[in-house]
Motif scaffolding. Structure first.
Motif, PDB file in Angstrom:
ATOM      1  N   TRP A  61     -35.139  29.847  -1.256  1.00 57.59           N
ATOM      2  CA  TRP A  61     -34.501  28.443  -2.121  1.00 57.59           C
ATOM      3  C   TRP A  61     -35.823  27.813  -2.737  1.00 57.59           C
ATOM      4  N   ASP A  62     -36.857  28.034  -1.724  1.00 57.15           N
ATOM      5  CA  ASP A  62     -38.151  27.368  -2.348  1.00 57.15           C
ATOM      6  C   ASP A  62     -38.563  28.151  -3.386  1.00 57.15           C
ATOM      7  N   GLU A  63     -38.582  29.539  -3.510  1.00 60.23           N
ATOM      8  CA  GLU A  63     -38.855  30.318  -4.664  1.00 60.23           C
ATOM      9  C   GLU A  63     -38.069  29.959  -5.740  1.00 60.23           C
ATOM     10  N   ALA A  64     -36.891  29.483  -5.844  1.00 59.72           N
ATOM     11  CA  ALA A  64     -35.873  29.104  -6.774  1.00 59.72           C
ATOM     12  C   ALA A  64     -36.640  27.712  -7.312  1.00 59.72           C
ATOM     13  N   LEU A 122     -41.521  14.094  -9.353  1.00 64.51           N
ATOM     14  CA  LEU A 122     -40.531  14.842  -8.952  1.00 64.51           C
ATOM     15  C   LEU A 122     -40.975  15.435  -7.753  1.00 64.51           C
ATOM     16  N   VAL A 123     -40.357  15.681  -6.656  1.00 64.96           N
ATOM     17  CA  VAL A 123     -40.479  16.740  -5.488  1.00 64.96           C
ATOM     18  C   VAL A 123     -39.375  17.443  -5.639  1.00 64.96           C
ATOM     19  N   LEU A 124     -39.529  19.008  -5.826  1.00 64.85           N
ATOM     20  CA  LEU A 124     -38.512  19.998  -5.743  1.00 64.85           C
ATOM     21  C   LEU A 124     -38.688  20.758  -4.461  1.00 64.85           C
ATOM     22  N   THR A 125     -37.758  21.012  -3.731  1.00 59.74           N
ATOM     23  CA  THR A 125     -37.686  21.865  -2.566  1.00 59.74           C
ATOM     24  C   THR A 125     -36.671  22.814  -2.399  1.00 59.74           C
ATOM     25  N   GLY A 126     -36.350  23.730  -1.808  1.00 61.16           N
ATOM     26  CA  GLY A 126     -35.169  24.560  -1.573  1.00 61.16           C
ATOM     27  C   GLY A 126     -34.046  23.789  -1.042  1.00 61.16           C
ATOM     28  N   VAL A 127     -32.924  24.174  -1.422  1.00 59.51           N
ATOM     29  CA  VAL A 127     -31.651  23.308  -0.958  1.00 59.51           C
ATOM     30  C   VAL A 127     -31.540  23.284   0.733  1.00 59.51           C
ATOM     31  N   GLN A 128     -31.980  24.643   1.132  1.00 59.53           N
ATOM     32  CA  GLN A 128     -31.760  24.739   2.427  1.00 59.53           C
ATOM     33  C   GLN A 128     -32.833  25.718   3.242  1.00 59.53           C
ATOM     34  N   ILE A 156     -33.079  22.264  -4.649  1.00 57.39           N
ATOM     35  CA  ILE A 156     -32.702  23.111  -5.489  1.00 57.39           C
ATOM     36  C   ILE A 156     -31.772  24.541  -5.061  1.00 57.39           C
ATOM     37  N   GLN A 157     -30.781  24.553  -5.725  1.00 58.08           N
ATOM     38  CA  GLN A 157     -30.028  25.639  -5.259  1.00 58.08           C
ATOM     39  C   GLN A 157     -30.196  27.001  -6.115  1.00 58.08           C
ATOM     40  N   ALA A 158     -30.422  26.732  -7.121  1.00 56.37           N
ATOM     41  CA  ALA A 158     -30.736  27.939  -8.076  1.00 56.37           C
ATOM     42  C   ALA A 158     -31.521  27.608  -9.280  1.00 56.37           C
ATOM     43  N   ALA A 200     -18.724  39.465  -6.000  1.00 53.71           N
ATOM     44  CA  ALA A 200     -20.057  39.504  -5.449  1.00 53.71           C
ATOM     45  C   ALA A 200     -20.493  38.277  -4.653  1.00 53.71           C
ATOM     46  N   SER A 201     -21.343  38.260  -3.878  1.00 55.75           N
ATOM     47  CA  SER A 201     -22.117  37.199  -3.218  1.00 55.75           C
ATOM     48  C   SER A 201     -22.916  36.412  -4.290  1.00 55.75           C
ATOM     49  N   ARG A 202     -23.447  35.287  -3.883  1.00 47.33           N
ATOM     50  CA  ARG A 202     -24.085  34.228  -4.804  1.00 47.33           C
ATOM     51  C   ARG A 202     -25.361  35.009  -5.354  1.00 47.33           C
ATOM     52  N   PRO A 203     -26.107  35.661  -4.364  1.00 45.16           N
ATOM     53  CA  PRO A 203     -27.531  36.207  -5.307  1.00 45.16           C
ATOM     54  C   PRO A 203     -27.176  37.070  -6.339  1.00 45.16           C
ATOM     55  N   VAL A 204     -26.071  37.871  -6.268  1.00 43.37           N
ATOM     56  CA  VAL A 204     -25.822  38.688  -7.381  1.00 43.37           C
ATOM     57  C   VAL A 204     -25.364  38.067  -8.693  1.00 43.37           C
ATOM     58  N   ILE A 205     -24.705  36.917  -8.502  1.00 41.36           N
ATOM     59  CA  ILE A 205     -24.326  35.925  -9.685  1.00 41.36           C
ATOM     60  C   ILE A 205     -25.695  35.270 -10.014  1.00 41.36           C
ATOM     61  N   ASP A 206     -26.329  34.724  -9.402  1.00 39.89           N
ATOM     62  CA  ASP A 206     -27.590  33.986  -9.688  1.00 39.89           C
ATOM     63  C   ASP A 206     -28.631  34.951 -10.354  1.00 39.89           C
TER      64      ASP A 206
END
Ligand SMILES: Cc1cc2nc3c(=O)[nH]c(=O)nc-3n(C[C@H](O)[C@H](O)[C@H](O)COP(=O)(O)OP(=O)(O)OC[C@H]3O[C@@H](n4cnc5c(N)ncnc54)[C@H](O)[C@@H]3O)c2cc1C
Ligand SMILES: Nc1ncnc2c1ncn2[C@@H]1O[C@H](COP(=O)(O)O)[C@@H](O)[C@H]1O
Lengths: 256, 317
Positions: free
Chosen positions: A38-41, A114-120, A179-181, B232-238
């Motif tokens: 998620w950090d990569e996102a 802004l600070v961005l980090t992975g959602v989890q 960030i989630q995606a 599908a699971s989420r990564p496939v959608i994302d």
């Protein structure tokens, strides 16, 4: 806009995980560490904003196994600056409270919108970083963010609620977003580009001494006991396929 | 009697979510163990009251308008409710609201927090939490001993029926003094249309184990042979390999088909939330330690690239 992306390393979930000798953590000796997905996102979304022409990106991470690789890769992808925070035990389980305290201590001296980090992260036993960090910094925050854009002294944020429902809000800057995606799959940095970054750019190291436990006492960690669990179908692909086909037919869901 | 447990209803509009009742059921047991009352905090004043009979007290967060959401506004509201009721334990779910507020409120009140919780108990002076870590590959037992403790609970961990009871909780209005620097703007519903995976009697579901969009054809052929949709699971959608309406899980659809055939899905808690109630789950994953096997009825570690063509062949594909 000055964006800081907080990244971290995490045990690769694809590998087999084992419990350490005293039973309170995973055994970190033989684990492969990778950057949190998620950090990569979060990094990708920051890079997209930079591509749009309005962001300067700093990536920051605590010292952890193979973190230099993650930071150089971020530089190769287009981050402007990389910072590594030291002064803690890089080999252990760094809990969210401590991680947030260390990052906050550094961010208080730096300048950011802004600070961005992975959602989890998969070992967030005492909470997700974004909210804890924001509270320490006394700024706004939002989790499960799937998009944001800059609006003068505020950021307009889209948060996913569930089933595709999105909540839109406006947060006064500065803010921390989990960030989630990103809007696209994280870009790829070639080995050549990463090598180039290693030769031409440096990771700035800053020693910090801070801590802030939020978690309780971990009494025990263990793999889940199989509660019934799946009946495993053994045999060749063809034999397993035959069993599954029988199961499907037994439910009256297919004929042939 | 003092309030010992506070549950947050993460209702933004419409009904109270299922997770609210799961937490009320568990919260009521904890409150008894702790010798106090169970309170539920709700946003706004226009909410279904009669459904909250499981609680002793309703704390109405005045000024939190229904129909829109901003984390700082909710944080101010729930913080005011906590300050007014001084509970020992605060329960939220790991939904968006809980992910927003668990860490920030624990930090604000100097309490301990356990996240990804699937079970809770009282042990003397301590609150014991069992939490999932590493995508469900590990369980942690954590003892919380702070004067106020927070837990964010994975939906589906406790029966919702335990929290659905009739009663007449008293209602207290919580005024929120703090002015958060945020504006809740809108809730956007997803576009409708396209495939409805919730209506299918069987689903062929695919995860990141498929590797690339080019390989998707393989599972599509199986789905076509079985005349069922692909989910599908989420990564496939994302990754953009399939459109959003095909997503199963926490932020996708909750499905309950007669058969859920999963290929290359690890079984992270957020995925399980969407499909664990399927009548029969058959999982294919090369990792024998994949958490999907915890909920599956049948499993195989045969490579999906070997298994899927064999299956397609058997159904005339
Ligand atoms: C707020 C929030 C909401 C979320 N909502 C959702 C949601 O709605 N739905 C959802 O799915 N996720 C959701 N997630 C993400 C979730 O945490 C996981 O990241 C995701 O479910 C993992 O997807 P996966 O199992 O396909 O991928 P992975 O976890 O990467 O698993 C891939 C699996 O494939 C197996 N595999 C690899 N190759 C093969 C092969 N050849 N044959 C067989 N098996 C193979 C591997 O062993 C592995 O177990 C959410 C996360 C958050 C934080
Ligand atoms: N249509 C909706 N309108 C408002 N809130 C919603 C809607 N759908 C889901 N939510 C909220 O989103 C949160 C997360 O949902 P879930 O991820 O399904 O647990 C819950 O608190 C729900 O109340």
């Amino acid at each position: 806009m000055k964006i800081v992306v907080a990244m971290r390393q995490l045990a690769d979930l694809v590998e087999e995980l084992e419990v350490n000798a005293d039973g309170t953590d995973i055994d970190r000796d033989f684990v492969k560490f990778v950057s949190n997905e998620w950090d990569e996102a979060a990094l990708e979304e920051a890079l997209c904003h930079k591509d749009d022409g309005d962001a300067e990106i700093t990536v920051v991470a605590l010292d952890e196994p193979d973190v230099d690789q993650t930071l150089y890769t971020a530089l190769a992808k287009g981050a402007d600056r990389a910072v590594k925070l030291t002064g803690h035990d890089p080999e252990g389980w760094i809990r969210t409270g401590d991680r947030a305290a260390i990052l906050a201590s550094w961010l208080e001296r730096d300048d950011f919108d802004l600070v961005l980090t992975g959602v989890q992260a998969a070992d967030d036993l005492d909470g997700q970083l974004a909210g804890v960090l924001a509270e320490r910094l006394g700024v706004r925050h939002a989790a499960v963010v799937v998009g944001f854009h800059d609006a003068d002294s505020a950021v307009q944020v889209e948060q996913e609620l569930g089933g595709g429902t999105v909540a839109v809000s406006s947060l006064e800057l500065p803010a921390v977003l989990g960030i989630q995606a990103a809007r696209q799959t994280p870009r790829y940095a070639s080995i050549t580009r990463i090598r180039q970054a290693q030769q031409t750019q440096t990771i700035q190291e800053v020693e910090i001494s801070a801590g802030g436990s939020l978690g309780g006492t971990v009494r025990k960690i263990s793999p889940p006991k199989k509660r019934g669990g799946a009946e495993m179908l053994e045999g060749s692909a063809s034999e397993v396929a035959e069993r599954i086909a029988e199961l499907i037919r037994s439910k009256g869901l297919a004929r042939s | 009697m003092a309030i010992s447990v506070l549950v947050l209803s993460e209702r933004i509009a419409g009904e109270h979510p299922e997770a609210t009742f799961e937490l009320l059921g568990k919260g009521s047991k904890l409150a008894k163990q702790l010798g106090g009352e169970l309170a539920v905090a709700v946003a706004g004043t226009d909410y279904p009251v009669q459904e909250l009979g499981g609680a002793d007290v309703i704390l109405e967060l005045a000024g939190l308008e229904a129909g829109a959401y901003a984390a700082p506004i909710w944080e101010a509201g729930v913080a005011a409710a906590i300050a007014a009721s001084s509970p020992r334990v605060v329960l939220m779910s790991t939904g968006t609201v809980g992910l927003d507020l668990g860490g920030s409120l624990a930090t604000r009140f100097g309490g301990q927090l356990a996240s990804y919780v699937i079970d809770l108990d009282v042990d003397g002076e301590e609150i014991l939490a069992t939490a999932q870590l590493y995508g469900g590959k590990m369980l942690a037992e954590v003892a919380l001993d702070s004067f106020i403790c927070f837990a964010t609970v994975i939906p589906g961990s406790f029966p919702a029926d335990d929290g659905r009871s009739t009663g007449s909780p008293r209602v207290e209005r919580i005024e929120v003094g703090e002015k958060p620097k945020a504006v809740a703007m809108a809730i956007r519903e997803p576009e409708t249309g396209g495939v409805d995976i919730t209506a299918a009697p069987m689903l062929v579901s695919v995860g990141r184990g498929i590797g690339s969009s080019d390989n998707l054809e393989l599972v599509q052929e199986l789905a076509d042979a079985l005349k069922v949709p692909l989910s599908a699971s989420r990564p496939v959608i994302d990754s953009g390999w399939l459109p959003k309406p095909h997503q199963v899980g926490k932020s996708g659809k909750k499905v309950k088909p007669s058969i859920y055939l999963s290929f290359g899905i690890s079984g992270a808690p957020e995925h399980l939330e969407g499909m664990r109630n399927a009548e029969m789950i058959i999982a294919c994953n090369t990792d024998p330690g994949a958490p999907i096997f915890e909920v599956a009825h049948f499993g195989t570690t045969v490579d999906l690239f070997d298994l899927v063509p064999e299956l397609t062949e058997r159904f005339g594909g």
